[in-house]
Design an enzyme around this catalytic site. Sequence first.
Site, short mmCIF file in Angstrom:
data_model
loop_
_atom_site.label_atom_id
_atom_site.label_comp_id
_atom_site.label_asym_id
_atom_site.label_seq_id
_atom_site.Cartn_x
_atom_site.Cartn_y
_atom_site.Cartn_z
N GLU A 73 0.83 -1.20 0.00
CA GLU A 73 0.00 0.00 0.00
C GLU A 73 0.87 1.26 0.00
O GLU A 73 0.40 2.34 0.33
CB GLU A 73 -0.94 -0.04 1.21
CG GLU A 73 -1.90 -1.22 1.10
CD GLU A 73 -2.90 -1.31 2.23
OE1 GLU A 73 -2.47 -1.40 3.39
OE2 GLU A 73 -4.10 -1.28 1.95
N HIS A 92 -1.90 4.06 8.23
CA HIS A 92 -3.04 3.40 7.57
C HIS A 92 -3.35 2.13 8.35
O HIS A 92 -2.47 1.31 8.59
CB HIS A 92 -2.69 3.07 6.12
CG HIS A 92 -3.70 2.17 5.47
ND1 HIS A 92 -5.05 2.46 5.46
CD2 HIS A 92 -3.57 0.97 4.85
CE1 HIS A 92 -5.69 1.47 4.85
NE2 HIS A 92 -4.82 0.55 4.48
N HIS A 94 -6.42 -1.13 9.37
CA HIS A 94 -7.67 -1.85 9.11
C HIS A 94 -8.34 -2.06 10.47
O HIS A 94 -8.73 -3.17 10.81
CB HIS A 94 -7.39 -3.20 8.44
CG HIS A 94 -6.70 -3.12 7.12
ND1 HIS A 94 -6.24 -4.22 6.44
CD2 HIS A 94 -6.40 -2.05 6.33
CE1 HIS A 94 -5.68 -3.85 5.30
NE2 HIS A 94 -5.76 -2.53 5.22
N TYR A 119 -12.60 16.20 21.32
CA TYR A 119 -11.28 15.65 20.98
C TYR A 119 -11.25 15.19 19.53
O TYR A 119 -10.27 15.36 18.82
CB TYR A 119 -10.92 14.52 21.95
CG TYR A 119 -11.21 14.96 23.35
CD1 TYR A 119 -10.39 15.90 23.96
CD2 TYR A 119 -12.37 14.55 24.01
CE1 TYR A 119 -10.71 16.40 25.21
CE2 TYR A 119 -12.69 15.04 25.25
CZ TYR A 119 -11.86 15.96 25.86
OH TYR A 119 -12.18 16.47 27.07
N HIS A 159 -12.57 -0.77 3.83
CA HIS A 159 -11.13 -0.96 3.92
C HIS A 159 -10.56 -0.38 5.22
O HIS A 159 -10.21 -1.14 6.12
CB HIS A 159 -10.49 -0.34 2.67
CG HIS A 159 -9.02 -0.55 2.55
ND1 HIS A 159 -8.34 -0.36 1.37
CD2 HIS A 159 -8.08 -0.90 3.46
CE1 HIS A 159 -7.07 -0.61 1.55
NE2 HIS A 159 -6.89 -0.93 2.80
ZN LIG Z 1 -5.15 -1.31 3.70
#
Ligand SMILES: [Zn+2]
Length: 211
Positions: A73, A92, A94, A119, A159
């Site tokens: 990615e 990134h 999941h 926040y 995703h």
């Molecule tokens: Zn991903």
Amino acid sequence: MTETEHRERLAQFGQILYARGLAPGSSGNLSVRLEDRWLLTPTNSCLGRIDPARIAALDWRGARLSGDPPSKESFLHLAVYQERPSAHAVVHLHSTCAVAVSCLLDVDPADVLPALTPYYVMRVGSLPLVPYYRPGDRALADAVRLLMRHHSAVLLANHGPVVAGSSLETAVYAAEEIEETARLHLLLRGSKVRYLTEEQIAELREVQPRS
Ligand SMILES: [Zn+2]
């Protein structure tokens, strides 16, 4: 901070995210921007046990300079750095609740999570949804690029989140804030909720500029 210190911090924050259950299996990847290169966690690696010395160093075309092969990615991270000069780190994940929200049909694609707490407003602000693309599809990078011009975080449909920060710490904390707000949003579905008002949100944006 030296490159060695950046590598150690990537491994430390990887461990923290893994320990908090935000990077199941070999999911999730972290990167930081250095002067002439950037560092990205390796492909098929568990964020809980990253060897700092094996983290990939990449040039600004995405070519590997050293270390293990980078996450597949990597193009997402590169797109963020190219669009956001203020971004010095990208996270990134999941993470489960954010992914759950990314699968809901009845969200506002311009901003998928409501302003539940100050926040969240201060650390994230708004979270647009990037339409679904097959993993590895370069059209995904273009879609991310378009939205990250004006947002420090986006949620990829079905995703997970992509979050930029002025430092690794800032990006990690914003990613955690997204996960916890997603959890609250799911917990509160079906309840009558008191959201922050437009005035309350405007007041928070004045005091805390985001990265
Ligand atoms: Zn991903």
